[in-house]
Design a protein around this motif. Structure first.
Motif, PDB file in Angstrom:
ATOM      1  N   LEU A 170      24.213  26.865 114.518  1.00 19.92           N
ATOM      2  CA  LEU A 170      24.291  27.166 113.095  1.00 19.92           C
ATOM      3  C   LEU A 170      22.874  27.338 112.581  1.00 19.92           C
ATOM      4  O   LEU A 170      22.045  26.430 112.694  1.00 19.92           O
ATOM      5  N   VAL A 210      23.326  33.358 107.064  1.00 19.45           N
ATOM      6  CA  VAL A 210      23.902  32.305 107.905  1.00 19.45           C
ATOM      7  C   VAL A 210      24.385  32.927 109.201  1.00 19.45           C
ATOM      8  O   VAL A 210      25.066  33.952 109.199  1.00 19.45           O
ATOM      9  N   VAL A 248      20.750  28.593 109.146  1.00 22.61           N
ATOM     10  CA  VAL A 248      20.828  28.916 107.723  1.00 22.61           C
ATOM     11  C   VAL A 248      19.412  29.221 107.253  1.00 22.61           C
ATOM     12  O   VAL A 248      18.533  28.365 107.316  1.00 22.61           O
ATOM     13  N   LEU A 308      27.638  23.561 106.240  1.00 25.16           N
ATOM     14  CA  LEU A 308      28.278  22.686 107.224  1.00 25.16           C
ATOM     15  C   LEU A 308      29.578  22.110 106.670  1.00 25.16           C
ATOM     16  O   LEU A 308      30.591  22.050 107.385  1.00 25.16           O
ATOM     17  N   MET A 350      21.968  24.282 104.156  1.00 22.58           N
ATOM     18  CA  MET A 350      22.616  23.875 105.406  1.00 22.58           C
ATOM     19  C   MET A 350      23.783  22.914 105.145  1.00 22.58           C
ATOM     20  O   MET A 350      24.861  23.076 105.704  1.00 22.58           O
ATOM     21  N   ASP A 382      13.958  28.381 107.453  1.00 22.62           N
ATOM     22  CA  ASP A 382      15.257  27.725 107.388  1.00 22.62           C
ATOM     23  C   ASP A 382      15.468  27.194 105.974  1.00 22.62           C
ATOM     24  O   ASP A 382      14.511  26.928 105.247  1.00 22.62           O
ATOM     25  N   ASP A 383      16.720  27.021 105.595  1.00 25.44           N
ATOM     26  CA  ASP A 383      17.059  26.519 104.268  1.00 25.44           C
ATOM     27  C   ASP A 383      17.855  25.221 104.401  1.00 25.44           C
ATOM     28  O   ASP A 383      19.084  25.233 104.454  1.00 25.44           O
ATOM     29  N   PRO A 384      17.153  24.081 104.489  1.00 24.87           N
ATOM     30  CA  PRO A 384      17.852  22.805 104.669  1.00 24.87           C
ATOM     31  C   PRO A 384      18.794  22.467 103.508  1.00 24.87           C
ATOM     32  O   PRO A 384      19.819  21.834 103.711  1.00 24.87           O
TER      33      PRO A 384
END
Length: 127
Positions: A59, A67, A61, A35, A31, A26-28
């Motif tokens: 969602l 995405v 990412v 968003l 994100m 995941d790619d915080p």
């Protein structure tokens, strides 16, 4: 009859064609801007963004810029059912670092007002 009379979005892409990304990290960091981009898309009949309305069900990412969005609309007979996923895709695709956008329109579970944020309820005079 060559089409399903209960398919209210006959021009929309088939849900089976949209794949949820498997594996990968995941790619915080990505994100948050994704968003924020989603929050720029509003329902044309209700002056509130899709996130606050609770129309975004999932969602994802991923690092590398993939995405995935699973979303619904307030009703299957919504006049923008065919166009709204494209608007969501365009908003996300404009985010730097995004390379692949997959938007899946679903009808289950059906949307209800219970999914709305308190901010949306306040905006619409429901609180």
């Amino acid at each position: 009859m060559d089409r399903d009379p209960f398919d209210f979005a006959p021009n929309a892409a088939a849900d089976d064609e949209v794949e949820r990304p498997q594996g990968g990290e995941d790619d915080p960091a990505l994100m948050a801007p994704v968003l924020e981009a989603l929050k720029t898309v509003q329902d044309p009949e209700i002056p509130v963004n899709l996130v606050e309305l609770g129309l975004i069900y999932e969602l994802i990412v991923k690092k590398g810029g993939t995405v995935y969005v699973e979303m619904t609309l307030t009703t299957p007979s919504c006049p923008v059912a065919g166009a709204m996923p494209g608007e969501v895709e365009a908003a996300i695709r404009a985010v730097p670092g995004v390379s692949d956008v997959r938007v899946k329109l679903v009808w289950m579970p059906p949307w209800t007002q219970d999914r709305m944020s308190d901010e949306a309820r306040l905006e619409l005079g429901l609180l």
